[in-house]
Scaffold this motif. Structure first.
Motif, mmCIF file in Angstrom:
data_model
loop_
_atom_site.group_PDB
_atom_site.id
_atom_site.type_symbol
_atom_site.label_atom_id
_atom_site.label_comp_id
_atom_site.label_asym_id
_atom_site.label_seq_id
_atom_site.Cartn_x
_atom_site.Cartn_y
_atom_site.Cartn_z
ATOM 1 N N THR A 69 -51.108 94.671 23.323
ATOM 2 C CA THR A 69 -50.211 93.196 22.830
ATOM 3 C C THR A 69 -50.756 93.492 21.520
ATOM 4 O O THR A 69 -50.564 92.967 20.553
ATOM 5 N N HIS A 70 -52.635 93.814 21.948
ATOM 6 C CA HIS A 70 -53.075 93.653 20.050
ATOM 7 C C HIS A 70 -52.056 94.712 19.149
ATOM 8 O O HIS A 70 -52.378 94.303 17.800
ATOM 9 N N LYS A 71 -51.547 95.466 19.467
ATOM 10 C CA LYS A 71 -51.702 96.997 18.948
ATOM 11 C C LYS A 71 -50.012 96.051 18.075
ATOM 12 O O LYS A 71 -50.075 96.028 16.949
ATOM 13 N N VAL A 72 -48.996 95.454 19.028
ATOM 14 C CA VAL A 72 -47.700 95.262 18.257
ATOM 15 C C VAL A 72 -47.555 94.607 17.325
ATOM 16 O O VAL A 72 -47.655 93.790 16.133
ATOM 17 N N GLN A 73 -49.024 93.576 17.844
ATOM 18 C CA GLN A 73 -48.852 92.275 16.958
ATOM 19 C C GLN A 73 -49.913 92.700 15.810
ATOM 20 O O GLN A 73 -49.402 91.625 14.657
ATOM 21 N N THR A 74 -50.727 93.200 16.210
ATOM 22 C CA THR A 74 -51.366 94.247 13.868
ATOM 23 C C THR A 74 -49.755 94.976 13.628
ATOM 24 O O THR A 74 -49.360 94.232 12.507
ATOM 25 N N ALA A 75 -49.191 95.645 14.111
ATOM 26 C CA ALA A 75 -47.683 95.965 13.384
ATOM 27 C C ALA A 75 -47.035 95.111 12.954
ATOM 28 O O ALA A 75 -46.434 94.954 11.839
ATOM 29 N N LEU A 76 -46.453 93.699 13.529
ATOM 30 C CA LEU A 76 -45.386 93.038 13.487
ATOM 31 C C LEU A 76 -46.761 92.394 11.863
ATOM 32 O O LEU A 76 -45.756 91.866 11.262
ATOM 33 N N ALA A 77 -47.550 91.996 12.245
ATOM 34 C CA ALA A 77 -48.654 91.710 10.859
ATOM 35 C C ALA A 77 -48.214 92.232 9.472
ATOM 36 O O ALA A 77 -48.535 91.891 8.948
ATOM 37 N N ALA A 100 -36.246 94.372 1.120
ATOM 38 C CA ALA A 100 -36.749 93.519 1.722
ATOM 39 C C ALA A 100 -35.934 92.742 2.602
ATOM 40 O O ALA A 100 -36.559 92.582 4.149
ATOM 41 N N SER A 101 -34.271 92.752 2.302
ATOM 42 C CA SER A 101 -33.762 92.699 3.565
ATOM 43 C C SER A 101 -33.793 93.821 4.678
ATOM 44 O O SER A 101 -33.533 92.960 5.947
ATOM 45 N N THR A 102 -34.056 94.501 4.177
ATOM 46 C CA THR A 102 -34.203 95.274 5.265
ATOM 47 C C THR A 102 -35.468 95.320 6.402
ATOM 48 O O THR A 102 -35.317 95.701 7.346
ATOM 49 N N LEU A 103 -36.898 95.490 5.604
ATOM 50 C CA LEU A 103 -37.766 94.549 6.265
ATOM 51 C C LEU A 103 -37.373 93.648 7.358
ATOM 52 O O LEU A 103 -37.686 92.985 8.144
ATOM 53 N N ARG A 104 -36.552 92.175 6.791
ATOM 54 C CA ARG A 104 -36.870 91.000 7.406
ATOM 55 C C ARG A 104 -35.513 91.446 8.529
ATOM 56 O O ARG A 104 -36.103 90.921 9.507
ATOM 57 N N ASP A 105 -34.684 92.002 8.049
ATOM 58 C CA ASP A 105 -33.895 92.417 9.641
ATOM 59 C C ASP A 105 -34.867 93.286 10.472
ATOM 60 O O ASP A 105 -34.438 92.960 11.780
ATOM 61 N N MET A 106 -35.842 94.028 10.064
ATOM 62 C CA MET A 106 -36.735 94.502 11.224
ATOM 63 C C MET A 106 -37.485 93.593 12.551
ATOM 64 O O MET A 106 -38.497 93.103 12.697
ATOM 65 N N LEU A 107 -38.201 92.644 10.491
ATOM 66 C CA LEU A 107 -38.902 92.069 11.785
ATOM 67 C C LEU A 107 -38.015 90.642 12.706
ATOM 68 O O LEU A 107 -38.780 90.449 14.062
ATOM 69 N N ALA A 108 -36.938 90.589 12.087
ATOM 70 C CA ALA A 108 -36.296 89.656 13.366
ATOM 71 C C ALA A 108 -35.502 89.660 14.163
ATOM 72 O O ALA A 108 -35.671 89.448 15.188
ATOM 73 N N GLN A 109 -35.190 91.284 14.289
ATOM 74 C CA GLN A 109 -35.024 91.730 15.365
ATOM 75 C C GLN A 109 -36.633 92.567 16.218
ATOM 76 O O GLN A 109 -36.635 92.302 17.978
ATOM 77 N N GLU A 110 -37.827 92.740 16.122
ATOM 78 C CA GLU A 110 -39.145 92.722 16.266
ATOM 79 C C GLU A 110 -39.565 91.384 16.829
ATOM 80 O O GLU A 110 -40.447 92.303 18.265
ATOM 81 N N GLU A 111 -39.600 90.666 16.453
ATOM 82 C CA GLU A 111 -40.211 89.442 16.542
ATOM 83 C C GLU A 111 -39.876 88.619 18.002
ATOM 84 O O GLU A 111 -39.042 88.347 18.146
ATOM 85 N N PRO A 112 -41.359 88.500 18.427
ATOM 86 C CA PRO A 112 -40.777 87.829 20.176
ATOM 87 C C PRO A 112 -40.326 86.229 19.230
ATOM 88 O O PRO A 112 -40.855 85.978 18.535
ATOM 89 N N THR A 113 -39.854 85.598 19.871
ATOM 90 C CA THR A 113 -38.682 83.555 19.615
ATOM 91 C C THR A 113 -39.745 83.198 20.815
ATOM 92 O O THR A 113 -39.852 84.022 21.369
#
Length: 113
Positions: A69-77, A100-113
């Motif tokens: 979980t810590h690794k995932v949170q670090t990667a998301l940050a 920027a659009s590509t990174l925004r899409d990646m974050l939308a997919q990977e970040e928990p809701t």
């Protein structure tokens, strides 16, 4: 149980209130009792060892989960930081908007809701 099923002396009956004394009386009146109680004790000790091992395994699994979980949170940050950099660059250079659009899409997919 012992006082109801065996012929005990008055002195023995008086000692039935104390568990240690009752245990000794039980052993005196039924020599097999030591074997019966010993096997139950061994079974309980084996079950205790199993529970301790299980608790240790669960603790280790919990630790691995926390680390993941810590690794995932670090990667998301880090991804959010890259997005901020890309958005800042896109504000100056319209050609960088795709990144920027590509990174925004990646974050939308990977970040928990």
């Amino acid at each position: 149980w012992l006082s109801a099923t065996t012929a005990l002396t008055q002195e023995e009956l008086a000692g039935m209130g104390d568990l240690a004394t009752a245990y000794q009386l039980f052993l005196e009146h039924d020599p097999r009792a030591a074997d019966i109680w010993q096997s139950e004790l061994e079974q309980l000790q084996a079950e205790k060892r199993e529970r301790v091992d299980e608790a240790q395994r669960l603790g280790e699994e919990l630790q691995r989960t926390k680390e993941a979980t810590h690794k995932v949170q670090t990667a998301l940050a880090a991804l959010k930081e890259k997005l901020q950099d890309a958005e800042a660059e896109a504000a100056v250079n319209p050609a960088a908007a795709q990144r920027a659009s590509t990174l925004r899409d990646m974050l939308a997919q990977e970040e928990p809701t």
